[in-house]
Structure formats: C-alpha cells, structure tokens
Design a protein around this motif. Structure first.
Motif, PDB file in Angstrom:
ATOM      1  N   GLU A   1      26.291  13.975  77.771  1.00 45.64           N
ATOM      2  CA  GLU A   1      25.274  14.539  76.887  1.00 45.64           C
ATOM      3  C   GLU A   1      25.912  15.328  75.750  1.00 45.64           C
TER       4      GLU A   1
ATOM      5  N   ARG B   1      35.290   8.445  75.853  1.00 44.17           N
ATOM      6  CA  ARG B   1      34.079   8.618  76.654  1.00 44.17           C
ATOM      7  C   ARG B   1      34.383   8.617  78.147  1.00 44.17           C
TER       8      ARG B   1
ATOM      9  N   SER C   1      32.862   7.961  69.703  1.00 35.86           N
ATOM     10  CA  SER C   1      32.227   6.783  70.303  1.00 35.86           C
ATOM     11  C   SER C   1      33.208   5.908  71.076  1.00 35.86           C
TER      12      SER C   1
ATOM     13  N   ASP D   1      27.190  12.815  73.246  1.00 38.35           N
ATOM     14  CA  ASP D   1      26.065  12.241  72.503  1.00 38.35           C
ATOM     15  C   ASP D   1      25.572  13.220  71.443  1.00 38.35           C
TER      16      ASP D   1
END
Length: 524
Positions: free
Chosen positions: A361, A395, A390, A364
């Motif tokens: 989160e 990630r 990204s 994001d």
C-alpha cells in the motif's frame, strides 16, 4: 527547511546562513533572520554569524560541516549549544579506520580491510573522512587500481579536505541496511528500527524504506544490538545512523553517520517520533523516554533530483514549473517554483515519503504521488522514480546494491521475479559472477556521429574542467579519458568513443562548461 519548520512549531527563532552564490535559496528566505557568510565550509563564519545575530545554538544539518569534530569544538568554545554529537564521538565515528577498530573491539563484525594484496579483488577504495558516495571506487583488477586511487583521493580532498583512503573487501550483491540511533547525555542509547537503502546510484541512495523487508528476526536483533553497542563504544549523543551491509545471514559494519540522515522521515513515519525535535531536546539535556518506539506500518521515500534519469549526471537550470503531491504523502522540499538549480550544491529538489499499514500500500501510494508530480525547466529523475517504484524486483523486496547494474534505468520491466534459489550461486556450487554492467553511460550518452572521420566529444553535463588528459596530435584508444569534469563535488571522466587521433582540444583546466559544449575533436 526541515529544522526551520520544527523550530517554528517549538517557538524557536531561526537564523539562516547563506554563501554569496546561495543568497536567493529557499532556506535563505525562510528563516527569521539571514546572515551572509563567505563559505559554508568556513567554521569561523558560522560562529561569527551566530554571535552577531544573538543565536544560542547551531544545528549541524545534513552536510558541509555537519560531522566535523573541529567545528563542533569551536561551537562549544564560543559558548553556543551544538545540536549534535560530542566532538570526540564525531572524531571517532568519522574516521572510518578508527570506527572499524572500535567496532571490532565492541564485538561488531566488520568487512576485512588492508592492502590490495591482502584483500584481493574486487575491493572498494573509500575515503577515510568520507560519506555520501564521495571518494569511493570499485576496483576489480590490479590494472584499475592506480587510476582508482588517484581519482578517489582527488574527490575526497575536494569534498572533505582530507584525501586519506583505505581499501576493504567489496561485496557484489549485498543489501545496505542502516539502524537509526538516538542517544542522550545520560548514557541512554536506543535503536529506533532499521531502514533498507539498497537502491543506490554512485553509492548514493535514491529509495529507502522502513522497516527493511524480509529480515529474519534474529538478523534484525543483531543489527540493532550492534548499532547500540557501537554507539555506546564511542560515547554517542543525539541522532545518528549506523550503516551495515547484509550478505545472506552475515552482517558487516560499514560506518557511522554522525548526523540526522536525509532519509529520517521514514523512521519518523513508522515510529511516530520527531527526530529533529528529539535532537533539540537532547541538546537541552533531556532524558530519552523509554516508550513510543514501536514500529507501525511501512514507509518508503524517494529522492527527486535534477539529474538525467538514465545516466544520473547532475543537471542545472531554472525550475519553471513545480507541482508536488499534496495529499496522502509527506513532501520535504528544498526549492520552490522559479528557483535555480546550480552547479555548486547537491541537485536534490524534494523528498517524497509514503506511509501505510502495508508495504504494498505504501508503494502504491508513492506511485500515485509520483504520477501527480510535475517539474518543468530542468531535467529530473522523475521518470526513473516512476519506473523504480513499479519495478517487480523492488516490489518484491529483493533489491540489492547491484540493482541498478543488473536492471539499467528505464529498461523494460521483467515479466516475473526470479525465484529465490536462482538469485544466488547454485550451478556446480560456483560463486555468483559479478553483476553484468549496463551500457557505459559515458559512451551511450554522448555517442558521436562520425562524419568524414571527424567527431566532436561534448560535455554530458554542465560542470568545471578539472583536468585535460590529451593534447592535439595525441594518438588515443577507445575508452581513454580525454577530459575530467567536476560538478557537485563529483568527478566525471569523459572518454574517447573510439581509437583515433586528437584533432583539437577546446577547453582548459578551470573552464566552466555547459552541457553539450564541445570539449575535444577526434579523427578516427
């Protein structure tokens, strides 16, 4: 700006000091008072300004004299309060060789150091008084050693006034993990969790997160205990950071940063503590509280720079348009729309920090904030940051210090993340090879178009010529250094793209050049 905001909230008046070429900067027009000084590197100028304006304390900030023990002593001698570590702790922690010796004695593991013959290759040349990636060179063979030592010494002397170097073993794919310390004048030293700062360019961080992802509890505990042990061993006080490399299950002490770090906001986000306020209260003699140090959620920070997003070479220019995110994230900016990014100082524009209950989160939220960000008038790394946040490897929490070597900036994103057993050596139990280098930035960013056998080699960035390595008529080989530029205390060698002859040299040492200036003409 960060210190001024907190002082204003605490009812403390502030004085900004500004060098002659920095009088128009945001910090200079944001304090309650402004004092002109001849140079940021002259300690007597800071003290003169403090006494003349009636200030009673000096906050060391991030750079320049922040970790200079002699400056801290001079502040104390002038009857001013130093909002930082004791001079002796700065002296012990700032000398990389002394710090490693103290770490060993405190039971903290360190990387082997010594002569190149003792260590072997690859090794890392480091400035004993350095930090921030200055005066560092990776050396993978004896043929590279002399040039690396000479360049590192020049860079260290220019950045820190001390060209002393040492060599230590270089790990190809470690993680860079650091522990935030707070220590008071009453012997209390606490660790406020750790940050992963593995994504780096030029040995300088571009993305940091807290807590470090995927650390085993025992490894995390070892990091925290080692950091506290080192802090106690040097009699530390104030905010500081102990840096480590993590290689599998092994932890090695790197260095102490005896100041508040650029990436301190992510620790503030996950702990709920204000580190600048703690620095001030510790300097006032307060005792550290034992509560409020729990880590909650995850925080990620990226650094928005005026630099080329592929080569990371610094850029200069006027910020004609600046739109920074206003919701869901914290933004610490050092400039405003209309400000000039020059050649003399670090080209950072802002830090963008996202905090959320989960790591996914937070990433994001950071990605959304970067999509809201706009900068016009100067080249920035914004497209690189969007790509970085990204990236599936980032990630997944698998980035190491080799990330930007194995994944060149703005390259195509992999369709999937490599499974854990295949990210390390496994075939026939052989060691993993060195990371494969991306296309060389000097060649790729300025690859010339050869017409009739003549080519112009241009400056890849604005800067100052510090050395010219060739003369007209010289026979040169591909990859031979032609000119060495300096900007923001960093040396950038400009190489020949092919074998040939020097037709003409258009610059001399000391010349200031803009990006695209013709430096040397070559004949193939």
């Amino acid at each position: 700006m960060r210190v001024f905001r907190k002082c204003r909230a605490l009812g403390i008046e502030t004085v900004a000091v500004a060098a002659p070429d920095d009088l128009g900067s945001l910090h200079a027009r944001s304090a309650d008072q402004l004092a002109d000084i001849a140079s940021y590197l002259h300690s007597e100028e800071h003290i003169r300004a403090a006494l003349a304006t009636g200030a009673d304390a000096v906050h060391p900030g991030y750079g320049f004299l922040a970790e200079n023990a002699s400056f801290a002593e001079a502040v104390d001698a002038a009857g001013l309060t130093w909002v930082g570590p004791p001079p002796e702790a700065l002296r012990l922690g700032g000398d990389k060789l002394a710090a490693k010796r103290i770490a060993r004695e405190a039971g903290v593991p360190v990387l082997p150091d010594g002569t190149p013959e003792e260590i072997g290759f690859p090794l890392l040349v480091k400035a004993a008084a350095g930090g921030g990636g200055r005066g560092m060179r990776i050396v993978r063979s004896s043929a590279e050693l002399d040039d690396a030592l000479a360049a590192a010494e020049r860079e260290a002397a220019g950045a820190f006034g001390d060209g002393t170097l040492y060599c230590e073993r270089y790990l190809e794919r470690p993680r860079h993990v650091e522990v935030q310390l707070l220590a008071d004048a009453h012997g209390n030293v606490v660790a406020l969790g750790e940050r992963d700062c593995s994504v780096q360019r030029r040995h300088q961080k571009v993305l940091e997160e807290a807590p470090a992802p995927g650390l085993a509890p025992a490894l995390r505990e070892q990091l925290h205990e080692s950091a506290v042990a080192f802090g106690r061993a040097i009699g530390y006080r104030s905010a500081g950071t102990v840096e480590f490399v993590v290689d599998g299950d092994d932890v090695f002490f790197l260095e102490l940063n005896g100041r508040i770090q650029v990436e301190h906001p992510i620790t503030e986000a996950v702990t709920g503590l204000d580190l600048v306020e703690r620095q001030i209260r510790i300097a006032e003699g307060e005792v550290l509280g034992a509560d409020g140090h729990e880590v909650e959620g995850c925080a990620v920070e990226v650094r928005l720079y005026a630099e080329d997003p592929r080569t990371f070479l610094p850029q200069a220019g006027r910020i004609e348009r600046l739109t920074l995110p206003t919701s869901s994230v914290r933004v610490d900016a050092g400039v405003e729309q209309g400000d000039e990014i020059g050649l003399a100082y670090d080209p950072m524009i802002a830090k963008i920090i996202a905090h959320a209950s989960t790591r996914a989160e937070a990433l994001d939220r950071l990605a959304d904030a970067l999509n809201e960000t706009e900068v016009g008038g100067v080249t920035t790394n914004l497209s690189f940051l969007r790509w970085l946040v990204s990236h599936p490897v980032v990630r997944a929490g698998h980035a190491t210090t080799a990330f930007l070597i194995e994944h060149p900036p703005l390259s195509a994103l992999p369709l999937q993340v490599t499974a854990a057993p295949f990210r390390a050596s496994w075939r026939l139990n052989l060691p993993a090879p060195p990371p494969a280098s991306p296309p060389d930035i000097d060649v790729e960013s300025q690859r010339p178009t050869v017409a009739h056998g003549v080519s112009s080699v241009t400056a890849p960035m604005p800067g100052t010529v510090i050395r010219v390595e060739v003369e007209a008529g010289d026979e040169i080989r591909a990859r031979q250094p032609l000119v060495v530029l300096e900007a923001m205390k960093m040396e950038i060698p400009v190489h020949s793209p092919f074998d040939g002859t020097v037709k003409a040299v258009h610059v001399a040492a000391g010349d200031r050049v803009s990006g695209g200036t013709v430096l040397v003409e070559l004949e193939s």
